[in-house]
Motif scaffolding. Structure first.
Motif, mmCIF file in Angstrom:
data_model
loop_
_atom_site.group_PDB
_atom_site.id
_atom_site.type_symbol
_atom_site.label_atom_id
_atom_site.label_comp_id
_atom_site.label_asym_id
_atom_site.label_seq_id
_atom_site.Cartn_x
_atom_site.Cartn_y
_atom_site.Cartn_z
ATOM 1 N N TYR A 281 0.821 -1.212 0.000
ATOM 2 C CA TYR A 281 0.000 0.000 0.000
ATOM 3 C C TYR A 281 0.859 1.268 0.000
ATOM 4 C CZ TYR A 281 -2.487 3.548 2.893
ATOM 5 O OH TYR A 281 -2.991 4.695 3.436
ATOM 6 N N SER A 325 -3.984 6.244 -9.148
ATOM 7 C CA SER A 325 -5.256 5.558 -9.370
ATOM 8 C C SER A 325 -5.064 4.292 -10.208
ATOM 9 C CB SER A 325 -6.266 6.492 -10.047
ATOM 10 O OG SER A 325 -5.802 6.894 -11.332
ATOM 11 N N VAL A 328 -4.078 1.686 -7.757
ATOM 12 C CA VAL A 328 -5.262 1.288 -6.980
ATOM 13 C C VAL A 328 -6.077 0.246 -7.756
ATOM 14 C CG1 VAL A 328 -7.448 2.091 -6.000
ATOM 15 C CG2 VAL A 328 -5.380 3.467 -5.724
ATOM 16 N N LEU A 332 -7.015 -3.535 -6.473
ATOM 17 C CA LEU A 332 -8.392 -3.989 -6.304
ATOM 18 C C LEU A 332 -8.701 -5.215 -7.154
ATOM 19 C CD1 LEU A 332 -10.282 -0.559 -6.272
ATOM 20 C CD2 LEU A 332 -9.896 -2.078 -4.328
ATOM 21 N N GLY A 365 -6.754 -4.085 -0.571
ATOM 22 C CA GLY A 365 -7.781 -3.411 -1.353
ATOM 23 C C GLY A 365 -8.479 -2.311 -0.574
ATOM 24 N N ALA A 366 -8.764 -2.574 0.692
ATOM 25 C CA ALA A 366 -9.421 -1.560 1.531
ATOM 26 C C ALA A 366 -8.511 -0.364 1.749
ATOM 27 C CB ALA A 366 -9.826 -2.176 2.866
ATOM 28 N N SER A 368 -6.117 0.640 -0.185
ATOM 29 C CA SER A 368 -5.835 1.335 -1.439
ATOM 30 C C SER A 368 -6.902 2.363 -1.803
ATOM 31 C CB SER A 368 -5.688 0.325 -2.577
ATOM 32 O OG SER A 368 -6.931 -0.291 -2.886
ATOM 33 N N LEU A 369 -8.099 2.227 -1.261
ATOM 34 C CA LEU A 369 -9.150 3.204 -1.539
ATOM 35 C C LEU A 369 -8.786 4.596 -1.037
ATOM 36 C CD1 LEU A 369 -12.301 1.046 -0.652
ATOM 37 C CD2 LEU A 369 -11.386 1.574 -2.924
ATOM 38 N N LEU A 464 -10.577 0.122 6.007
ATOM 39 C CA LEU A 464 -11.632 0.958 5.427
ATOM 40 C C LEU A 464 -11.784 2.269 6.197
ATOM 41 C CD1 LEU A 464 -14.359 -1.740 4.662
ATOM 42 C CD2 LEU A 464 -13.016 -0.441 2.991
ATOM 43 N N ALA A 467 -9.064 4.609 5.045
ATOM 44 C CA ALA A 467 -9.355 5.183 3.731
ATOM 45 C C ALA A 467 -10.363 6.330 3.842
ATOM 46 C CB ALA A 467 -9.883 4.099 2.790
ATOM 47 N N TRP A 471 -9.835 10.582 2.807
ATOM 48 C CA TRP A 471 -10.676 11.452 1.970
ATOM 49 C C TRP A 471 -11.163 12.676 2.735
ATOM 50 C CZ3 TRP A 471 -10.989 11.508 -3.071
ATOM 51 C CH2 TRP A 471 -10.667 10.361 -3.791
ATOM 52 N N CYS A 522 -9.642 -1.173 -13.992
ATOM 53 C CA CYS A 522 -10.110 -2.070 -12.935
ATOM 54 C C CYS A 522 -11.122 -3.080 -13.476
ATOM 55 C CB CYS A 522 -10.724 -1.257 -11.794
ATOM 56 S SG CYS A 522 -11.160 -2.237 -10.344
#
Length: 611
Positions: A281, A325, A328, A332, A365-366, A368-369, A464, A467, A471, A522
């Motif tokens: 990550y 992105s 990412v 994912l 994956g979580a 990377s958001l 999560l 992430a 934001w 993706c």
């Protein structure tokens, strides 16, 4: 307005490339180190203990060095070195002794108070996990002072645009640990002794890293003299700004500590899985974020035109959003074969179970958001730091902490009741979100501490939450930059106002266009993941990443994104130059074989570079 001097732009591009190259080499060596650590220590009691023990030295390094030092020291030292090299050397020497004094004190406290510290950061650790973590903390923290001095060296080298050496030095730290890990495998060391040997490798590697950097520092600034003149105006100003910067970094480090504390309340393996996922990550964050941010901070510190600062920052924001992105999308869509290939050492030593690989991939994956906002936040913070404002970023980081922890704590408990069995998720039928006992209470300690039970998804909830916090942080930084100049900024500091940004918007309205190609990549990757299932993990990951990269860049060209055009143009020039060099070398070899000295003018006529 600052005028661009001839050759300035190429030097800046070279600086970014050098920083990216150094970070790339060091991060790849770090990836190899983490892959070995995960594979050798495993996703279990020993792996959890080592991951927890590394938190304290990492906390002190990140708190006192790196981000905090860059925010407070680099702008002042960079500006002063342009005017008075002797004064700049004196400032650097004063900050060095200040850091040594603070870090030595913190290290001694950590050694003698290791037991209560571990209890503080790993609430749920008991028995063997707790005792091993205490032992490892007492060893690894001894290298903390050295690690902080490495951050000071990095600040000096960056200010003198010695970016490659500044960022490649951690290879020494990684190499020392890799050597220890290979040694314990060769000599048959088992169990907790592996982690103890690795802890000593951490301290030895920190010493080697600082020695490499110090040589470059002496060459970059021979005027540096160690002193304790902390009350002189320049040093006092840096130390004053250092406080809010440390507070800002401290908020993030407290967040990491609380993440670990919450993870310790989850099932065995949660902390180790999070540590493994964080390595992948953080790789794009370092390559595409830190390299650009490090160069930009030194440049923004020398600019006094708000319009130029806003234009440069907007361009970098869009370019890095496009690059990150794409990564990412790979995480994912192809996270599982990628995690399998990395942590099972390309199938050479399959010590990590498939279900644990699945857990690492889901956590990755979580996490990377939140990559895109994390990189963007680094660049936004640079604008504040260059204006001498470290308080605003600290306050926003505190809000991010709250959001991350609340979100993570809310999600981790119900998700820890979901099991990974033979690559599939199960346990949904047992969860009633309206029942405290069913979804929101801690599992029985005997269940949490049993390494024989299947992997659980509580760590995904914490990722999560992180992430979501990223934001929120970007949104608040955006509001701060588009608003008036922060009242805490020193008199004379130049920070762009809303009218300086294109259209009054931070990204110039282009963020969606730069993220759209990643969506297409993706979707392509998800289809490939199904089609390529029969292949080995290494081939699946490589093929999926290659095809997704092509789709990502192709969509960028279709949307006429400048960053995609620049990337293709650079690749084309590199390939063309390589072909020309090969052609020139071939001609020279033919002439030599014939016993004739090659005619250099022929190379000029053909447009080939002379070798």
């Amino acid at each position: 307005m600052n005028e661009q001097r001839p050759g300035t732009q190429p030097r800046r591009q070279q600086g970014t490339a050098a920083a990216a190259a150094g970070i790339g080499v060091s991060r790849l060596s770090g990836l190899a180190r983490t892959a070995l650590v995960t594979n050798v220590l495993g996703i279990g009691v020993v792996g959890d203990a080592f991951a927890a023990a590394m938190r304290i030295p990492n906390f002190l390094q990140n708190l006192l060095g790196e981000g905090a030092l860059s925010a407070a020291f680099v702008p002042a030292y960079s500006a002063l070195s342009e005017r008075d090299e002797r004064a700049a050397g004196r400032l650097a020497g004063a900050i060095a002794t200040f850091l040594v004094a603070v870090t030595a004190t913190a290290t001694l406290i950590s050694v003698f108070a290791a037991r209560p510290l571990v209890r503080l950061i790993a609430w749920g650790f008991v028995g063997e996990r707790f005792e091993l973590t205490v032992t490892l903390v007492r060893i690894t923290v001894c290298g903390t002072a050295l690690a902080v001095m490495s951050a000071w060296c990095l600040g000096v080298l960056n200010s003198h645009r010695r970016f490659f050496l500044a960022y490649v030095a951690p290879v020494m730290w990684n190499t020392a640990q890799i050597a220890v890990l290979i040694g314990v495998l060769v000599w048959g060391v088992a169990g907790a002794d592996r982690a103890t040997a690795l802890a000593w490798g951490v301290t030895a590697g920190a010493a080697a890293q600082v020695l490499v950097q110090l040589r470059g520092v002496v060459r970059a600034d021979p005027q540096i003299k160690l002193n304790c003149s902390w009350r002189e105006p320049q040093a006092a100003g840096v130390i004053k700004r250092f406080g809010p910067a440390v507070a800002g970094r401290g908020v993030l480090q407290v967040s990491a500590f609380l993440d670990l504390a919450l993870a310790s309340l989850l099932s065995v393996g949660a902390a180790a899985a999070m540590a493994a996922a964080q390595t992948l990550y953080l790789l794009p964050l370092s390559l595409l974020g830190t390299s650009v941010a490090a160069v930009e901070l030194t440049q923004l510190s020398r600019l006094d035109d708000r319009g130029i600062i806003a234009d440069r920052t907007s361009q970098r924001l869009c370019a890095t959003a496009f690059g990150v992105s794409g990564v990412v999308a790979v995480y994912l869509a192809a996270g599982r074969p990628l995690a399998d290939a990395v942590f099972n050492l390309a199938g050479l030593r399959s010590a990590i179970a498939d279900d644990d690989i699945m857990l690492i991939a889901l956590v990755l994956g979580a996490y990377s958001l939140g990559l895109v906002p994390l990189v963007a936040s680094r660049l936004c913070q640079n604008v504040l730091f260059a204006a001498g404002d470290t308080r605003t970023a600290a306050g926003i980081a505190a809000v991010r902490l709250v959001v991350s922890l609340v979100g993570g704590a809310t999600l981790m408990l119900p998700l820890d009741r979901l099991l990974v069995i033979d690559g599939a998720l199960t346990g949904f039928a047992d969860i009633n979100l309206l029942s405290w006992e069913s979804a929101w209470s801690l599992l029985d300690p005997a269940i949490r501490s049993d390494p024989a039970l299947p992997a659980r998804l509580g760590a995904v909830g914490l990722a999560l939450g992180a992430a979501a916090g990223a934001w929120v942080e970007l949104g608040l930084l955006r509001r701060a930059l588009l608003g008036r100049r922060p009242p805490s900024a020193p008199t004379g500091a130049d920070m762009p106002t809303r009218t300086d940004w294109a259209g009054g918007r931070l990204f110039g309205g282009a963020l969606a266009r730069h993220l759209a190609p990643a969506g297409a990549a993706c979707c392509t990757g998800l289809a490939l993941a199904y089609v390529l299932t029969p292949l080995p993990a290494v081939l699946r990951a490589a093929l999926a990443a290659a095809v997704m990269a092509g789709v990502h860049v192709g969509c960028g060209l279709t949307l006429r994104l400048p960053v995609a055009r620049a990337l293709v143009s650079q690749l084309s020039r590199t390939a063309s130059g390589q072909r020309q060099r090969l052609r020139s070398s071939s001609r020279a070899g033919t002439a030599d074989d014939a016993g004739v000295v090659p005619d250099e003018s022929l190379g000029d006529d053909e447009g080939c570079p002379l070798q």
